[in-house]
Design an enzyme around this catalytic site. Structure first.
Site, PDB file in Angstrom:
ATOM      1  N   LYS A   1       0.812  -1.226   0.000  1.00 15.50           N
ATOM      2  CA  LYS A   1       0.000   0.000   0.000  1.00 15.50           C
ATOM      3  C   LYS A   1       0.839   1.267   0.000  1.00 15.50           C
ATOM      4  O   LYS A   1       0.450   2.264  -0.619  1.00 15.50           O
ATOM      5  CB  LYS A   1      -0.961  -0.017   1.191  1.00 15.50           C
ATOM      6  CG  LYS A   1      -2.026  -1.106   1.091  1.00 15.50           C
ATOM      7  CD  LYS A   1      -3.009  -1.066   2.242  1.00 15.50           C
ATOM      8  CE  LYS A   1      -4.048  -2.172   2.072  1.00 15.50           C
ATOM      9  NZ  LYS A   1      -5.084  -2.132   3.118  1.00 15.50           N
TER      10      LYS A   1
ATOM     11  N   GLY B   1       1.368  -0.251  10.329  1.00 19.65           N
ATOM     12  CA  GLY B   1       1.612  -0.405   8.892  1.00 19.65           C
ATOM     13  C   GLY B   1       0.603   0.344   8.048  1.00 19.65           C
ATOM     14  O   GLY B   1      -0.069   1.271   8.518  1.00 19.65           O
TER      15      GLY B   1
END
Length: 497
Positions: free
Chosen positions: A299, A363
């Site tokens: 991502k 994250g």
């Protein structure tokens, strides 16, 4: 662009069982492959009867173990079985095998003469069960020097680049007198997008026997024909997909493809695992992917790769959605919106004001969660094993931060109105809680916490099981998946799901 024929690979122990499955899934397929190597010893002797039983074109295959099959009795025995199955050709050609699969190194002149006499087309195959084949054009010529056979190459890719190369090589081929397949989960695009490879056919299995082809990752007939609608794919089909690593068990293809079907859209959504994000981009560029869903661990890389970044994605610092427009990649983030809607629905709240929240992890997913919590008025503490990452994310929203270990138990208690688990720990795990699958294994729930785990497979992760047993209210990430996917669908198509 001509759609490849769909061939049902039959791998049961008896002809009757094979016929039963063929009849059940006949509407999804054009032809059938009888895998004689899977039949019981006595059943193999009667393979000759199967074409007339099947009532559609059949391929005769007796695959050796070295090529991924079950046959171990030796070439002499295999030659005799081929001869029995091809002999006594009927004047009604529909009662004979229409095709026979001979490997590259299997040349028996009497059998090859029989195929010419009986007008049985030879599929000349090469399988590498361990490695990729990169010189596709050269190998096709070697497999079919006469031009009278159908060359087939099936290989095991090591990376998505090997699959990209296959599509690139296939784009240089004219005609569809070949079969090109990559095996394993990375090869799924070659089964769905067979039309782009100009394949003569693509293989599928019955759901009941899909385990027999698990080593090569066949899609079952219902998924291939019903979910992916492979027969409808043409030059105008818009291609979307999802990438990540290892990308096991994603439900996104079902969500998106169901939406395309409901709205009558000529579009398909496919998974393609990529260990490195640039491999996913290269693949997308080659096959013409117009929209890309991005999951862990890519991502942040998706955001860095984009030519334009939406304000929310920029603030979050990660992107789960890329759209190709005018040759440029545009980055968005639908995780935050999907997460917040799912969380508020779970808590039966309108916002998170006055709530003290623990965010487990720092994250890409945690970034979207922190953004959503902040914008909904919540106060949070970020817990992470690498404290510097927790600090970096927390300071962005004036949140607290702490190490993810037993020293932080009292801090977790202070921020325990809601505990949000954003790591990958517990994914695809149904074992009891332990330090490897439960990020809060050291924390004892008191039953007052509400736990939201963004994982949706399994339905209850080890940490969720522990929390539920303590009396906590729990929720997995399935509704988040739906809501972020609905928003992605709208971005891809311009239409509400």
């Amino acid at each position: 662009m001509e759609s490849p024929k769909v061939c049902l690979t039959l791998t049961e122990k008896t002809l009757a069982e094979d016929l039963e499955l063929l009849n059940k899934y006949r509407s999804y397929v054009d032809m059938a492959e009888l895998r004689v190597d899977f039949l019981n010893q006595d059943e193999r002797l009667y393979a000759r009867r199967f074409p007339s039983m099947a009532g559609l074109p059949c391929i005769l295959t007796i695959r050796r173990e070295i090529d991924g099959g079950k046959f171990v009795e030796g070439e002499s025995a295999r030659t005799i079985l081929f001869a029995r199955a091809l002999s006594f050709a009927d004047e009604d050609k529909t009662k004979n095998f229409a095709y026979v699969d001979f490997e590259e190194d299997f040349h028996i002149s009497s059998l090859e003469d029989a195929t010419l006499a009986f007008e049985t087309k030879v599929i000349r195959s090469f399988h590498d069960m361990k490695n990729p084949v990169r010189n596709i054009l050269e190998r096709l010529k070697e497999l079919n020097p006469s031009g009278l056979e159908i060359p087939k190459i099936a290989f095991m890719p090591h990376t998505l680049d090997d699959v990209t190369n296959l599509f690139e090589q296939a784009s240089k081929i004219s005609g569809n007198n070949h079969i090109l397949l990559a095996m394993g989960t990375m090869g799924i695009p070659t089964r769905v997008l067979g039309a782009k490879l100009k394949n003569f056919l693509t293989y599928t299995s019955a759901p009941e026997s899909i385990q027999n082809t698990s080593n090569i990752a066949h899609l079952d007939a219902v998924k291939l024909g019903g979910l992916y609608r492979t027969k409808s794919i043409n030059e105008a089909t818009k291609i979307f997909g999802i990438t990540g690593w290892p990308l096991s068990g994603t439900s996104s293809p079902e969500l998106h493809n169901t939406g395309y079907c409901r709205h009558g859209m000529n579009a398909v959504y496919i998974p393609f695992p990529a260990e490195k994000f640039e491999q996913a981009i290269d693949f997308s560029e080659q096959v013409g992917v117009q929209g890309l869903s991005v999951t862990v661990p890519h991502k942040e890389a998706a955001l860095a790769r984009a030519d334009f970044v939406d304000n929310a994605a920029l603030e979050i610092g990660s992107s789960n959605t890329l759209i190709k427009k005018d040759g440029k990649w545009l980055a968005y983030n639908t995780d935050a919106e999907g997460f917040l809607k799912a969380l508020l629905e779970f808590l039966n709240l309108k916002n998170l004001k006055h709530k003290k929240i623990s965010i487990i992890g720092a994250g890409g997913a945690a970034k979207a969660v922190a953004y959503a919590v902040y914008n909904s008025g919540g106060k949070a503490c970020i817990f992470n094993r690498t404290l510097s990452k927790a600090k970096e994310l927390a300071e962005k929203y004036d949140f607290k931060y702490a190490p993810l270990n037993f020293e932080s138990v009292s801090t977790i208690r202070k921020y325990s109105d809601v505990i949000i688990q954003t790591t990958s720990k517990g994914m695809h795990c149904e074992e009891p809680s332990n330090p490897e699958n439960d990020p809060l294994y050291f924390y004892d729930f008191n039953g007052k916490e509400a736990l939201f785990d963004i994982i949706y497979m399994p339905k209850a992760t080890p940490i969720m099981v522990r929390a539920r047993e303590a009396g906590c209210k729990i929720c997995n990430g399935f509704s988040m998946l739906l809501y972020q996917g609905y928003r992605q669908f709208e971005l891809y198509t311009g239409v509400e799901y």
